[in-house]
Design a protein around this motif. Sequence first.
Motif: not given
Length: 221
Positions: A19-22, A43-44, A129-130
């Motif tokens: 997931x994006x949270x991970x 800062x994601x 990329x991820x």
Amino acid sequence: MATRTEPGAQEFVPAHPGSLDELRAAAGGCRGCHLYRDATQTVFGAGPVRPAVVLVGEQPGDVEDRRGAPFVGPAGKVLDRALAEAGLARADTYLTNAVKHFKHRDTGKRRIHQTPTRTEVVSCLPWLTAELELLRPRFVVALGGTAVKALLGPSATISAVRGQLLPWPAAAHHPADFPHADGWFAATIHPSAVLRAEDRDALYQGLVEDLALVARALGDV
């Protein structure tokens, strides 16, 4: 004695993030380049998990570094207005940057933005990329020259690709790095360029027109 090289972000990126949270949590501990040392935090990206459009900027600014979210400073306000005028809802787009830490020079009174080097961009690219692998957007939009070079390669320029829709990821410097192959790429100026320009109205209008190109294409998909 050999010169020590920085490891790059790849060793900090989960092999198969669920997931994006991970991914976001892992990015908080990235030490892939030296920029983390002077930044407040990583800062994601932020936005929906299945966006039609992903907007990629250069790096977080001073406000973003302090608040921990992308495009929440002055440039973000310009982008919000341009998106609305172009017919794209910010709530439906995912916002991120090629580099996840704020690179700056501290004068003692304020922190002055500095453009990331190619080495710093490449070091951070595994995070982008991820993100794109999980998001799988229909459109990837580069905001500014650093984002264009991060996605299309070091010789790419905004002037060469602006106003076009290019197949994504076929247009990428290393298309195999991006697993989904049914999207489109577009490029425009970074909204911060509007704030620095003498003729702000003309530059802003160009930003809106570029984003409107994506909005129209999205309606045809």
